[in-house]
Scaffold this active site. Sequence first.
Site, PDB file in Angstrom:
ATOM      1  N   CYS A 114      74.480  18.799 -14.642  1.00 32.95           N
ATOM      2  CA  CYS A 114      73.404  17.867 -14.324  1.00 32.95           C
ATOM      3  C   CYS A 114      72.527  17.598 -15.554  1.00 32.95           C
ATOM      4  O   CYS A 114      72.898  16.839 -16.427  1.00 32.95           O
ATOM      5  CB  CYS A 114      72.609  18.377 -13.126  1.00 32.95           C
ATOM      6  SG  CYS A 114      71.789  17.028 -12.271  1.00 32.95           S
ATOM      7  N   HIS A 153      76.314  19.142  -9.099  1.00 34.72           N
ATOM      8  CA  HIS A 153      76.155  20.603  -9.097  1.00 34.72           C
ATOM      9  C   HIS A 153      77.353  21.273  -8.420  1.00 34.72           C
ATOM     10  O   HIS A 153      77.300  21.560  -7.215  1.00 34.72           O
ATOM     11  CB  HIS A 153      74.884  20.986  -8.342  1.00 34.72           C
ATOM     12  CG  HIS A 153      73.629  20.638  -9.067  1.00 34.72           C
ATOM     13  ND1 HIS A 153      73.048  21.475  -9.989  1.00 34.72           N
ATOM     14  CD2 HIS A 153      72.850  19.534  -9.029  1.00 34.72           C
ATOM     15  CE1 HIS A 153      71.961  20.912 -10.482  1.00 34.72           C
ATOM     16  NE2 HIS A 153      71.824  19.732  -9.917  1.00 34.72           N
ATOM     17  N   GLU A 177      78.289  24.216  -8.552  1.00 34.65           N
ATOM     18  CA  GLU A 177      78.017  25.606  -8.128  1.00 34.65           C
ATOM     19  C   GLU A 177      77.713  25.709  -6.631  1.00 34.65           C
ATOM     20  O   GLU A 177      77.951  26.744  -6.019  1.00 34.65           O
ATOM     21  CB  GLU A 177      76.874  26.208  -8.955  1.00 34.65           C
ATOM     22  CG  GLU A 177      75.466  25.656  -8.716  1.00 34.65           C
ATOM     23  CD  GLU A 177      75.127  24.439  -9.573  1.00 34.65           C
ATOM     24  OE1 GLU A 177      76.071  23.706  -9.964  1.00 34.65           O
ATOM     25  OE2 GLU A 177      73.925  24.198  -9.835  1.00 34.65           O
TER      26      GLU A 177
END
Length: 538
Positions: free
Chosen positions: A380, A513, A515
């Site tokens: 990001c 993102h 994750e």
Amino acid sequence: MARYIFVTGGVVSSLGKGLSSASLAYLLQSRGYRVRLRKLDPYLNIDPGTMSPFQHGEVFVTDDGAETDLDLGHYERFSGISAKKSDNITTGKIYSDVLKKERQGGYLGKTVQVIPHITDRIKDFIKNDTSKEDFIICEIGGIVGDIESLPFVEAIRQFANDVNKRNALFIHLTLVPYLRASDEIKTKPTQHSVKELRSLGIQPDIIICRSERPIPLDHRKKISLFCNVDIKNVIQTVDVKTIYEAPISFNRENLDKQVLEYFKIKTRKKVNLNPWKKITKTVLHTKKSINIAIIGKYVDLKDAYKSLDEALTHGGIDNNLKINLMRIDSETLKVSEIKKKLKDVSGILIPGGFGKRGTEGKIEAIKYAREKKIPFFGICFGMQMAIIEFARNKLNIKNANSSEFGTGGVPIIGLINEWNRYGKLIKGTDKDLGGTMRLGLYDAKLKENSLVKKIYKSKLIKERHRHRYEVNISYKEKFEKNGLIFSGLSPDNKLPEIIELKNHPWFVAVQFHPEFKSRPLAPHPLFSSFIKAAKNHK
Ligand code: GLN
């Protein structure tokens, strides 16, 4: 009909209510039931989106674009179920809904009060947007006795009556401390906490006792006696060496068995703990390790990059490696120290972030990774910084900048607040800061023959976003001519989603993102691939 399980906490916070709820969800699911997890947060923010990570840890983003408490991340990682907007609520949101209805005359002239209007709204939330779940697990944030959590405790007390107590179960998680000086385990704080809960009208059905060492039977009997809970339902949870052991440990202590027994439900299937046993073994016994540097602004707070830390660990598990995370504060990172500080790292990661502070350190670190061919992963803000670095140092746009930092310079990163999402125009606004970013799942198409296409093994991906600024597509050609490829684009070709460098072992940066979607039992391919590249680096 769904059964409701309410999880409250006592004595102190941070005892692991989230992890306990998430582990219970896994165990019930593994026994063949459909489960949903929800979090009720007592603070006044409408959602945690506007809170600094220093305050409350990471903001977790769901597929449908809600900015939520990080416990929802635990829920997803353990249960594998994607959370929704309707799974997290705060006092602020409840009050704002009630007050809006009041302004519209929705209460027909009545005096609007905490009981029943606020508690009714809480009860609506608990039931809302559910369909065929067997169990709804609701965690109440904070601890019993907090002024702020009172309406929630009252609401769940009423709720249990509304659905018939047979269909609702109260779990209370407390601390059972060990006093080194007197070599004693103390049950008194638990007794007091349960007394507090009972004074609010709730008798816990199960008490989970968090302790640093096993609690002897006579102590558990004491808790059972004083707290009016069957001894079988006094469940100990002794500190585990890795969080992945939690479902195994709760199962060993019969938490899932006692829950089913309470509801008088026969188990459908045997619990499968093998995946957790396997990864616990890997995490505890893997000797080989590599250093990964995370260069960010919120490095002092452990939970600020929770999902990221987890995703890197998952990548490590997939590669049979321990990951030593070296957290480097970008605000104090001096350019002259970069070489020394990054000497022993096998990979560099720049995570998401906001604001200008600390950006120069990040940009220098990216330059170092690019030139020294150290595996680099930008997430990001990390991608936006990688773009600025390349523009300044390779495209010779010396004052390349982001409009997030003011109007000076060439805005290679610019503010966009209209996004096309599955054919629908989503509008942000520059008036409110909360909930107005590009949030949630968006598609990206991947370029043929790109590294990311090989990693994802797919042409189209869906990833979660949380940002307001975008890389300016009009510079695409210039970047690509100089070896930085836009390998992922939004389906309408307007927004760069992924960039990668040619002639570099692993230099990938993404606008989303990843994750948030990584799970211990299903590591995210980008993290696995990044760690693999880092492993090969040294
Ligand atoms: N501050 C940047 C933006 O809003 C990046 C946000 C982030 O990293 N999540 O676009």
